[in-house]
Scaffold this motif. Sequence first.
Motif, PDB file in Angstrom:
ATOM      1  N   LEU A   1      37.861  39.483  36.930  1.00 16.95           N
ATOM      2  CA  LEU A   1      36.564  38.838  37.166  1.00 16.95           C
ATOM      3  C   LEU A   1      35.487  39.880  37.460  1.00 16.95           C
ATOM      4  O   LEU A   1      35.693  40.788  38.255  1.00 16.95           O
ATOM      5  CB  LEU A   1      36.669  37.878  38.360  1.00 16.95           C
ATOM      6  CG  LEU A   1      37.774  36.817  38.297  1.00 16.95           C
ATOM      7  CD1 LEU A   1      37.780  35.984  39.571  1.00 16.95           C
ATOM      8  CD2 LEU A   1      37.587  35.918  37.082  1.00 16.95           C
ATOM      9  N   HIS A   2      34.348  39.732  36.782  1.00 16.77           N
ATOM     10  CA  HIS A   2      33.144  40.480  37.141  1.00 16.77           C
ATOM     11  C   HIS A   2      32.136  39.457  37.652  1.00 16.77           C
ATOM     12  O   HIS A   2      31.772  38.529  36.934  1.00 16.77           O
ATOM     13  CB  HIS A   2      32.589  41.253  35.942  1.00 16.77           C
ATOM     14  CG  HIS A   2      33.403  42.469  35.621  1.00 16.77           C
ATOM     15  ND1 HIS A   2      34.468  42.434  34.759  1.00 16.77           N
ATOM     16  CD2 HIS A   2      33.326  43.745  36.090  1.00 16.77           C
ATOM     17  CE1 HIS A   2      35.005  43.643  34.700  1.00 16.77           C
ATOM     18  NE2 HIS A   2      34.338  44.460  35.494  1.00 16.77           N
ATOM     19  N   ILE A   3      31.736  39.636  38.889  1.00 18.79           N
ATOM     20  CA  ILE A   3      30.888  38.631  39.529  1.00 18.79           C
ATOM     21  C   ILE A   3      29.632  39.305  40.077  1.00 18.79           C
ATOM     22  O   ILE A   3      29.694  40.406  40.622  1.00 18.79           O
ATOM     23  CB  ILE A   3      31.655  37.921  40.681  1.00 18.79           C
ATOM     24  CG1 ILE A   3      32.979  37.345  40.161  1.00 18.79           C
ATOM     25  CG2 ILE A   3      30.804  36.806  41.291  1.00 18.79           C
ATOM     26  CD1 ILE A   3      33.796  36.597  41.208  1.00 18.79           C
TER      27      ILE A   3
ATOM     28  N   ILE B   1      38.924  41.555  41.119  1.00 14.44           N
ATOM     29  CA  ILE B   1      37.493  41.242  41.116  1.00 14.44           C
ATOM     30  C   ILE B   1      36.663  42.498  41.324  1.00 14.44           C
ATOM     31  O   ILE B   1      36.854  43.234  42.299  1.00 14.44           O
ATOM     32  CB  ILE B   1      37.132  40.216  42.213  1.00 14.44           C
ATOM     33  CG1 ILE B   1      38.029  38.981  42.097  1.00 14.44           C
ATOM     34  CG2 ILE B   1      35.660  39.824  42.106  1.00 14.44           C
ATOM     35  CD1 ILE B   1      37.682  37.870  43.067  1.00 14.44           C
ATOM     36  N   HIS B   2      35.756  42.729  40.399  1.00 14.93           N
ATOM     37  CA  HIS B   2      34.770  43.793  40.529  1.00 14.93           C
ATOM     38  C   HIS B   2      33.419  43.098  40.669  1.00 14.93           C
ATOM     39  O   HIS B   2      33.029  42.341  39.786  1.00 14.93           O
ATOM     40  CB  HIS B   2      34.823  44.686  39.274  1.00 14.93           C
ATOM     41  CG  HIS B   2      33.719  45.692  39.195  1.00 14.93           C
ATOM     42  ND1 HIS B   2      33.449  46.393  38.044  1.00 14.93           N
ATOM     43  CD2 HIS B   2      32.823  46.132  40.115  1.00 14.93           C
ATOM     44  CE1 HIS B   2      32.422  47.201  38.260  1.00 14.93           C
ATOM     45  NE2 HIS B   2      32.027  47.056  39.507  1.00 14.93           N
ATOM     46  N   GLY B   3      32.743  43.333  41.792  1.00 17.81           N
ATOM     47  CA  GLY B   3      31.425  42.731  41.921  1.00 17.81           C
ATOM     48  C   GLY B   3      31.082  42.320  43.330  1.00 17.81           C
ATOM     49  O   GLY B   3      31.780  42.648  44.293  1.00 17.81           O
TER      50      GLY B   3
ATOM     51  N   MET C   1      41.665  45.617  30.015  1.00 11.01           N
ATOM     52  CA  MET C   1      41.957  46.485  31.159  1.00 11.01           C
ATOM     53  C   MET C   1      40.690  46.724  31.953  1.00 11.01           C
ATOM     54  O   MET C   1      39.654  47.056  31.384  1.00 11.01           O
ATOM     55  CB  MET C   1      42.476  47.842  30.668  1.00 11.01           C
ATOM     56  CG  MET C   1      43.784  47.741  29.928  1.00 11.01           C
ATOM     57  SD  MET C   1      44.097  49.262  29.053  1.00 11.01           S
ATOM     58  CE  MET C   1      44.837  48.603  27.574  1.00 11.01           C
ATOM     59  N   GLU C   2      40.815  46.557  33.240  1.00  3.44           N
ATOM     60  CA  GLU C   2      39.728  46.906  34.146  1.00  3.44           C
ATOM     61  C   GLU C   2      40.174  48.173  34.872  1.00  3.44           C
ATOM     62  O   GLU C   2      41.259  48.218  35.458  1.00  3.44           O
ATOM     63  CB  GLU C   2      39.482  45.761  35.136  1.00  3.44           C
ATOM     64  CG  GLU C   2      38.595  46.099  36.313  1.00  3.44           C
ATOM     65  CD  GLU C   2      37.128  46.321  35.937  1.00  3.44           C
ATOM     66  OE1 GLU C   2      36.775  46.149  34.753  1.00  3.44           O
ATOM     67  OE2 GLU C   2      36.358  46.688  36.831  1.00  3.44           O
ATOM     68  N   VAL C   3      39.344  49.217  34.790  1.00  4.10           N
ATOM     69  CA  VAL C   3      39.681  50.487  35.431  1.00  4.10           C
ATOM     70  C   VAL C   3      38.515  50.840  36.337  1.00  4.10           C
ATOM     71  O   VAL C   3      37.389  50.996  35.866  1.00  4.10           O
ATOM     72  CB  VAL C   3      39.905  51.597  34.369  1.00  4.10           C
ATOM     73  CG1 VAL C   3      40.489  52.834  35.026  1.00  4.10           C
ATOM     74  CG2 VAL C   3      40.816  51.106  33.255  1.00  4.10           C
TER      75      VAL C   3
ATOM     76  N   GLU D   1      30.577  53.326  37.156  1.00  4.22           N
ATOM     77  CA  GLU D   1      31.095  52.289  38.038  1.00  4.22           C
ATOM     78  C   GLU D   1      32.486  51.815  37.655  1.00  4.22           C
ATOM     79  O   GLU D   1      33.300  51.450  38.497  1.00  4.22           O
ATOM     80  CB  GLU D   1      30.122  51.107  38.032  1.00  4.22           C
ATOM     81  CG  GLU D   1      30.092  50.402  39.359  1.00  4.22           C
ATOM     82  CD  GLU D   1      29.128  49.231  39.325  1.00  4.22           C
ATOM     83  OE1 GLU D   1      29.587  48.124  39.607  1.00  4.22           O
ATOM     84  OE2 GLU D   1      27.943  49.445  39.010  1.00  4.22           O
ATOM     85  N   HIS D   2      32.759  51.767  36.363  1.00  4.95           N
ATOM     86  CA  HIS D   2      34.067  51.259  35.923  1.00  4.95           C
ATOM     87  C   HIS D   2      34.274  51.526  34.433  1.00  4.95           C
ATOM     88  O   HIS D   2      33.354  51.964  33.731  1.00  4.95           O
ATOM     89  CB  HIS D   2      34.177  49.745  36.171  1.00  4.95           C
ATOM     90  CG  HIS D   2      33.437  48.902  35.181  1.00  4.95           C
ATOM     91  ND1 HIS D   2      33.700  47.574  34.983  1.00  4.95           N
ATOM     92  CD2 HIS D   2      32.433  49.220  34.295  1.00  4.95           C
ATOM     93  CE1 HIS D   2      32.911  47.094  34.043  1.00  4.95           C
ATOM     94  NE2 HIS D   2      32.129  48.059  33.615  1.00  4.95           N
ATOM     95  N   ALA D   3      35.497  51.255  33.995  1.00  2.00           N
ATOM     96  CA  ALA D   3      35.737  51.112  32.555  1.00  2.00           C
ATOM     97  C   ALA D   3      36.304  49.721  32.367  1.00  2.00           C
ATOM     98  O   ALA D   3      37.162  49.280  33.133  1.00  2.00           O
ATOM     99  CB  ALA D   3      36.729  52.155  32.064  1.00  2.00           C
TER     100      ALA D   3
END
Length: 639
Positions: free
Chosen positions: A290-292, A253-255, A232-234, A166-168
Amino acid sequence: MTLSPRHTNLQNFYPLARRCGRMICLLSPRDAGWRDFGLQLLRCAGPVYAFLTALLCCVLAQPARATIRYEVSLANPSEHLFHVSVTVPDVRGALQLQMPAWNALYQIRDFSSRVQQASAESNGKHLEVEKLDKLTWRIRGEGTVCVRYAVFWDSPGPFASQLNEEHAFINPAMVFLYVPNRRAEAVALTFHDLPKDWEVATPLDHARTESGANLVHTVSASGYDAFCDGPMEVGVFRTFPIEDGPRPVAVAIHGDNWKQADVEAVLKRICPYEVQLMGGAPFNRYLFILHIGKAAQGAGGGMEHANGTAINVSSGQALAGVAAHEFFHLWNVKRIRPASLEPIDYTREQYTRALWFAEGVTSTYGSYTLVRSGIWSKQDFYSDLAQNINELEARPANRWQSAEQSSLDAWLEKYSYYNGPDFSVSYYSKGQILGLLLDILIRDRTGNEKSLDDVMRKMNDDFARKGKLYRDSLDIRLTVEAVAGGSFADFFENYVAHAEGLPYAAILGKAGLLIEKQEIQRPDLGFALEREFGAKVTVRSVVAGSTAERAGLKAGDEIETWNGESVPRRVESWLRTRKPGDILRLQVRRNEQLSNLVFALGGRTDEIFVVSEDPKATAKAQAIRAGLVRGSAAAAAAN
Ligand SMILES: [Zn+2]
Ligand SMILES: [Zn+2]
C-alpha cells in the motif's frame, strides 16, 4: 508466518536450489550466498574462472531447465536508473531478449523505450548487441551470456515503476528483459546497493541472508510470468499481519495519512468475508503493498496479482473500496481466468471480451463485500448502484457499445478522448450492474435458493481449481444456466453481446428495489478537452451559447492553468465537486499569446436515477433483497 521482511527465510533457497541443477544441490543453503558471489566473480573475472566454472558446470550440472538470474543495483536512486544484469545459461548460437510492450494494464506502453546502455559478454568476452525491433535485442554467443542494461523509471502508482531517494517500486515486466522461448524457466533476482535501512516486500518468494556485513535480498519465481505477477516494494515501510494462521495475509505500507487500526478494521472484514464466500483461501500467503497519502503521489488505484496487490490511495479511509475489489481478483481473473488472456503475449494487444465479467463482476463483489461485511450501510450500497447506473446512462456510447465491445476495446483507453462519454462505456460500471441484474434474475428464478455466489463458486470449482480457462461469455452463460436452470441466452445476447437498454425497473423490482428519476442542477463546463500524450491539454470543442464561449474560449486553445493550478486529471470528477455559478479561471495559450479567461460555470438540469427500497415489495422480493445485501447464507435463513 508473516511476510515480514524482518524475518530471514532460508527455506526459500531449497526449492530454488532444486531447480538449478545438480551442481547447486551440492551446496548447503549457507553456501548460497557464496554461490551468488562466485557467479558475480565469473562475470567480472578473466577466462580462468570462466573456464573452471564452465568445466564444473559441464561435469556436474545438467539443467533441463536452468535458472535465469537477474541482479539489480539501486545505486544512486536519484538518477532513477535501475542497473540490471541478466545471466542466461545454456545459450546456443544466439540469445534473444525482449522487453514487454505491456503488462497487467491493458495498454501498449513499450517499456523498451526506457532501456539504455545495453551490453553483453560471455566468458569475459565482449559480445555485440543488435536491436532487431523496438522490443527485441539479439546477442550471438554460446554458453552463459550476461547482458547488462539500465532502465529509467520514475513513475508513481501500482501500474508503474519508480526508483527515487524514497523507495523503489518495481513491476518486474517493466524492468527485466525476458528470453522469449524460455519464460517457463526459474527466475532469481538479487538486489545490490540498497540504501541503508531499505527492505524488500513482495508476494514472491523472498530470502534475506547475511553475506559478511551485508544483507542479500533474493527474490525468486517459478518462471518469468510468475515473476511479473509479483510487484516489489523496496524502501522503508511498515508491515504487519492482517491474518495469521496457515494462509497469512499481511500489509506493507509506505506513506502517511493512515492509522493501523483503520487499515486493520477494513482488511480484517474484507479478507475473511471473501475467503469464506469462495470456500477457502487460494494462496499460501498474500501481501497488500500500500502507498497511502503523499507516497501515493496522486496516482490512485490498485493492481491485482496472483498472491498480492499493489494499491495507491490518498488516505486510509479510501482503502476499503479498492481493497475489496482487488482481493476478489484472487479468484475472478487471477484464477477464474478467461482463455482469451492466456498464454500471455507481451509483444502485442491481448484481446478479450470478458472484462465486463473479470473487472465488472469483480466490482459487483467489491460492493457486496462492503455491504455484507458491514463497512457500508444498505443505503451506501444503493447509492453506489445508482451512481454506476448514472455513470453508464449518462454516456451516449451506451446506446451502441456493448459490454463485450467495451472489453475488447480496453486497449484504446490510453487515448484520453476514447474515455469520453461519446466514445465508450466502462466495462467496470456496466459489468458491475450486469452482475447485480444477473444475481437478481438467478435468485428470482430459483426462489432465492441460488445466486451469483453459486455461479462464482461453480466457476471456481469447474475452472480455477481444475486449472482450466473459461471460454469468455460462453462459459459464464453456461454456468449461470447450470446454476439457475433454463436459458439465459436472451440476457447474454441483448445486454452482454449487444447494447440493448437495460430493463432496470423490471429486474430491480424483483429484488424489492425502486429506481426513480430525480431532477438535479449540475454545473456545465461548456467545453470539452483533449489531453495529449505528455502534459499538453487543449480545448477540443466549445459549446455554442455557453459561458465559456461568451468568455472567448476557442477550440484549439492550450490550457496552461486551471484556477491557478494544473488541469485536473479527471475533469468530470472535478466538476462533480462544483455547482453552477462557480468561477473558473483559465490561462490559455493561443498563437503563442497567453491570456486569462474568467467565467462562471453554466448550469443544466439533469435527471439522475435514485435507487431505494420498495415498501410494497412482496415477501419473495424482500428475501431476494436481503440475499443481495446480506449474502447467500443470511438470505437462506431469511427464507
Ligand atoms: Zn514505496
Ligand atoms: Zn480490477
